[in-house]
Design a protein around this motif. Structure first.
Motif, PDB file in Angstrom:
ATOM      1  N   THR A   1       0.837  -1.210   0.000  1.00 18.38           N
ATOM      2  CA  THR A   1       0.000   0.000   0.000  1.00 18.38           C
ATOM      3  C   THR A   1       0.869   1.255   0.000  1.00 18.38           C
ATOM      4  O   THR A   1       0.576   2.224   0.698  1.00 18.38           O
ATOM      5  CB  THR A   1      -0.918   0.019   1.246  1.00 18.38           C
TER       6      THR A   1
ATOM      7  N   SER B   1       3.368   4.165  -2.364  1.00 17.81           N
ATOM      8  CA  SER B   1       3.056   5.279  -3.276  1.00 17.81           C
ATOM      9  C   SER B   1       2.242   4.813  -4.475  1.00 17.81           C
ATOM     10  O   SER B   1       1.253   5.450  -4.851  1.00 17.81           O
ATOM     11  CB  SER B   1       4.327   5.915  -3.823  1.00 17.81           C
ATOM     12  N   MET B   2       2.661   3.691  -5.098  1.00 16.55           N
ATOM     13  CA  MET B   2       1.977   3.285  -6.325  1.00 16.55           C
ATOM     14  C   MET B   2       0.578   2.759  -6.048  1.00 16.55           C
ATOM     15  O   MET B   2      -0.380   3.122  -6.731  1.00 16.55           O
ATOM     16  CB  MET B   2       2.825   2.252  -7.093  1.00 16.55           C
TER      17      MET B   2
ATOM     18  N   ARG C   1       2.167  -2.383   7.760  1.00 15.55           N
ATOM     19  CA  ARG C   1       1.987  -1.155   8.533  1.00 15.55           C
ATOM     20  C   ARG C   1       0.890  -0.230   7.990  1.00 15.55           C
ATOM     21  O   ARG C   1       0.013   0.219   8.726  1.00 15.55           O
ATOM     22  CB  ARG C   1       3.303  -0.375   8.618  1.00 15.55           C
TER      23      ARG C   1
ATOM     24  N   ALA D   1       1.782  -4.820  -5.424  1.00 15.91           N
ATOM     25  CA  ALA D   1       2.270  -3.440  -5.406  1.00 15.91           C
ATOM     26  C   ALA D   1       3.266  -3.205  -4.270  1.00 15.91           C
ATOM     27  O   ALA D   1       3.305  -2.138  -3.675  1.00 15.91           O
ATOM     28  CB  ALA D   1       1.092  -2.469  -5.294  1.00 15.91           C
ATOM     29  N   PHE D   2       4.068  -4.256  -3.979  1.00 13.89           N
ATOM     30  CA  PHE D   2       5.129  -4.120  -2.971  1.00 13.89           C
ATOM     31  C   PHE D   2       6.455  -3.967  -3.706  1.00 13.89           C
ATOM     32  O   PHE D   2       6.492  -3.972  -4.952  1.00 13.89           O
ATOM     33  CB  PHE D   2       5.129  -5.350  -2.051  1.00 13.89           C
TER      34      PHE D   2
ATOM     35  N   ILE E   1       6.859 -12.629  -0.056  1.00 16.54           N
ATOM     36  CA  ILE E   1       5.416 -12.416   0.122  1.00 16.54           C
ATOM     37  C   ILE E   1       4.593 -13.534  -0.530  1.00 16.54           C
ATOM     38  O   ILE E   1       3.537 -13.915  -0.020  1.00 16.54           O
ATOM     39  CB  ILE E   1       5.004 -11.021  -0.413  1.00 16.54           C
TER      40      ILE E   1
ATOM     41  N   GLY F   1       7.846   5.934 -16.017  1.00 17.37           N
ATOM     42  CA  GLY F   1       7.815   5.632 -14.583  1.00 17.37           C
ATOM     43  C   GLY F   1       8.607   6.659 -13.793  1.00 17.37           C
ATOM     44  O   GLY F   1       8.094   7.287 -12.868  1.00 17.37           O
TER      45      GLY F   1
HETATM   46  N1  LIG Z   1       6.421   4.673  -7.235  1.00 21.12           N
HETATM   47  C1  LIG Z   1       6.368   4.646  -8.558  1.00 21.12           C
HETATM   48  O1  LIG Z   1       6.308   5.679  -9.235  1.00 21.12           O
HETATM   49  C2  LIG Z   1       6.345   3.326  -9.287  1.00 21.12           C
HETATM   50  C3  LIG Z   1       6.222   3.319 -10.701  1.00 21.12           C
HETATM   51  C4  LIG Z   1       6.133   2.070 -11.362  1.00 21.12           C
HETATM   52  C5  LIG Z   1       6.184   0.886 -10.627  1.00 21.12           C
HETATM   53  N2  LIG Z   1       6.335   0.946  -9.277  1.00 21.12           N
HETATM   54  C6  LIG Z   1       6.407  -0.321  -8.544  1.00 21.12           C
HETATM   55  O2  LIG Z   1       5.456  -0.303  -7.539  1.00 21.12           O
HETATM   56  C7  LIG Z   1       5.893  -1.120  -6.462  1.00 21.12           C
HETATM   57  C8  LIG Z   1       5.692  -0.365  -5.170  1.00 21.12           C
HETATM   58  O3  LIG Z   1       6.459   0.815  -5.232  1.00 21.12           O
HETATM   59  P1  LIG Z   1       6.134   2.013  -4.258  1.00 21.12           P
HETATM   60  O4  LIG Z   1       6.844   3.205  -4.786  1.00 21.12           O
HETATM   61  O5  LIG Z   1       4.665   2.081  -4.007  1.00 21.12           O
HETATM   62  O6  LIG Z   1       6.891   1.471  -2.933  1.00 21.12           O
HETATM   63  P2  LIG Z   1       6.677   1.911  -1.425  1.00 21.12           P
HETATM   64  O7  LIG Z   1       6.009   3.230  -1.348  1.00 21.12           O
HETATM   65  O8  LIG Z   1       7.992   1.722  -0.752  1.00 21.12           O
HETATM   66  O9  LIG Z   1       5.658   0.816  -0.865  1.00 21.12           O
HETATM   67  C9  LIG Z   1       6.034  -0.509  -0.630  1.00 21.12           C
HETATM   68  C10 LIG Z   1       4.863  -1.181   0.042  1.00 21.12           C
HETATM   69  O10 LIG Z   1       5.173  -2.563   0.231  1.00 21.12           O
HETATM   70  C11 LIG Z   1       4.555  -2.924   1.447  1.00 21.12           C
HETATM   71  N3  LIG Z   1       5.069  -4.156   2.019  1.00 21.12           N
HETATM   72  C12 LIG Z   1       6.272  -4.397   2.618  1.00 21.12           C
HETATM   73  N4  LIG Z   1       6.295  -5.664   3.086  1.00 21.12           N
HETATM   74  C13 LIG Z   1       5.094  -6.232   2.773  1.00 21.12           C
HETATM   75  C14 LIG Z   1       4.512  -7.485   2.992  1.00 21.12           C
HETATM   76  N5  LIG Z   1       5.186  -8.462   3.608  1.00 21.12           N
HETATM   77  N6  LIG Z   1       3.249  -7.715   2.547  1.00 21.12           N
HETATM   78  C15 LIG Z   1       2.567  -6.752   1.902  1.00 21.12           C
HETATM   79  N7  LIG Z   1       3.061  -5.513   1.660  1.00 21.12           N
HETATM   80  C16 LIG Z   1       4.312  -5.276   2.097  1.00 21.12           C
HETATM   81  C17 LIG Z   1       4.815  -1.748   2.358  1.00 21.12           C
HETATM   82  O11 LIG Z   1       3.897  -1.824   3.419  1.00 21.12           O
HETATM   83  P3  LIG Z   1       3.928  -0.889   4.734  1.00 21.12           P
HETATM   84  O12 LIG Z   1       3.738   0.512   4.236  1.00 21.12           O
HETATM   85  O13 LIG Z   1       2.781  -1.371   5.513  1.00 21.12           O
HETATM   86  O14 LIG Z   1       5.269  -1.096   5.358  1.00 21.12           O
HETATM   87  C18 LIG Z   1       4.517  -0.598   1.412  1.00 21.12           C
HETATM   88  O15 LIG Z   1       3.154  -0.263   1.444  1.00 21.12           O
HETATM   89  C19 LIG Z   1       7.372  -1.455  -6.727  1.00 21.12           C
HETATM   90  O16 LIG Z   1       7.465  -2.804  -7.112  1.00 21.12           O
HETATM   91  C20 LIG Z   1       7.768  -0.540  -7.860  1.00 21.12           C
HETATM   92  O17 LIG Z   1       8.663  -1.170  -8.732  1.00 21.12           O
HETATM   93  C21 LIG Z   1       6.405   2.119  -8.587  1.00 21.12           C
END
Ligand SMILES: NC(=O)c1ccc[n+]([C@@H]2O[C@H](COP(=O)([O-])OP(=O)(O)OC[C@H]3O[C@@H](n4cnc5c(N)ncnc54)[C@H](OP(=O)(O)O)[C@@H]3O)[C@@H](O)[C@H]2O)c1
Length: 255
Positions: free
Chosen positions: A9, A11-12, A36, A65-66, A74, A163
């Motif tokens: 949960t 940013s994405m 969390r 989306a982790f 996971i 991205g």
């Molecule tokens: N941000 C972008 O612009 C973007 C663009 C394209 C693709 N992506 C992809 O999107 C994915 C997420 O990126 P993000 O930027 O959203 O990362 P992020 O903000 O760091 O979020 C990561 C999430 O993973 C969760 N997580 C950690 N351990 C977990 C578990 N055991 N079970 C379930 N959830 C768990 C975290 O939960 P807690 O918050 O509860 O700790 C957090 O909500 C990545 O794979 C990335 O490659 C991101």
């Protein structure tokens, strides 16, 4: 009624959920699971926080989306029941997704943060587009912005431009605004001017039959001040700066 489940949960996931809620998808049809943030998100938006296996069981469509390095950890102890799974994990290919999830109903995508305001651009791996998952294509196109089908081999370049691209556009806006501040504008006003100029220019380009280069020339009359500025960009090798940064993005190894 499609039930959406998000594992992770950050940013994405939050950007996608915001986009869905803007399009009148009910928060009660969106489930979230993470150690969390899920509970906080449930309080904030009314989405449903669930343990991961229950989320899979109750969703029609499960979004991974982790962070990419969490995939094996996971997926190790859950059963996807051959549910439709959408991955947004950068750098994880279809073969890895199939191996980790044990489902073939998997669609590899790469959205960008602009899905939050329904202006995103999402790539779909052509390798995973079948008639059964056409509805995923429609969700990203109809609810979250626009989408393109790409070969997996083109994902790294898409990831760098679409991205990471929003960060680079924010950087350009910041530099444009800073130049305004340096020349006497108040900060909030300079940011507003720079932001609206980028937004309006992108819209003009989208609606135009001319290329970005032709539109540059249309704004810059010969011998005028815009031409002087464009010449200076060229003297400073602006295009090279951009292509160098994109190359660095593409070549960076995912954690
Ligand atoms: N941000 C972008 O612009 C973007 C663009 C394209 C693709 N992506 C992809 O999107 C994915 C997420 O990126 P993000 O930027 O959203 O990362 P992020 O903000 O760091 O979020 C990561 C999430 O993973 C969760 N997580 C950690 N351990 C977990 C578990 N055991 N079970 C379930 N959830 C768990 C975290 O939960 P807690 O918050 O509860 O700790 C957090 O909500 C990545 O794979 C990335 O490659 C991101």
């Amino acid at each position: 009624m499609v039930k959406y489940g998000f594992i992770g949960t950050g940013s994405m996931a939050q950007a996608m959920i915001q986009g869905l809620i803007h399009k009148n998808i009910l928060p009660s049809d969106i489930a979230v699971s993470s150690p969390r943030s899920a509970a906080k998100l449930s309080e904030k938006w009314g989405v449903v926080a669930l343990p991961v296996q229950q989320l899979i069981d109750e969703s029609d469509l499960v979004v991974l989306a982790f962070l990419p390095n969490q995939l094996d950890n996971i997926t190790a102890n859950v059963d996807f029941h051959n549910k439709l799974v959408v991955s947004v994990l950068a750098g994880i290919n279809v073969a890895q997704l199939v191996a980790a999830t044990g489902t073939t109903q998997i669609v590899r995508t790469l959205p960008n943060v602009n899905v939050a305001n329904n202006q995103g651009l999402t790539a779909f791996a052509k390798e995973t587009l079948t008639s059964t998952n056409d509805k995923i294509f429609n969700i990203f196109s109809d609810y979250l912005g626009d989408s393109v089908a790409l070969a997996e081999s083109q994902f790294p370049v898409f990831s760098a431009i679409a991205g990471s691209g929003p960060a680079y556009v924010f950087k350009f806006i910041d530099a444009l605004a800073q130049a305004g501040i340096d020349n006497g504008l108040e900060a909030a006003l300079a940011t507003k001017i720079a932001t609206q100029t980028v937004l309006g220019s992108a819209t003009t380009l989208l609606k135009s039959s001319q290329t970005a280069q032709e539109l540059q020339n249309a704004v810059a009359s010969p011998g005028g001040s815009t031409r002087a500025g464009l010449d200076d960009f060229n003297d400073q090798n602006f295009d090279h700066v951009v292509s160098h940064a994109i190359k660095a993005t593409i070549e960076h190894k995912h954690l």
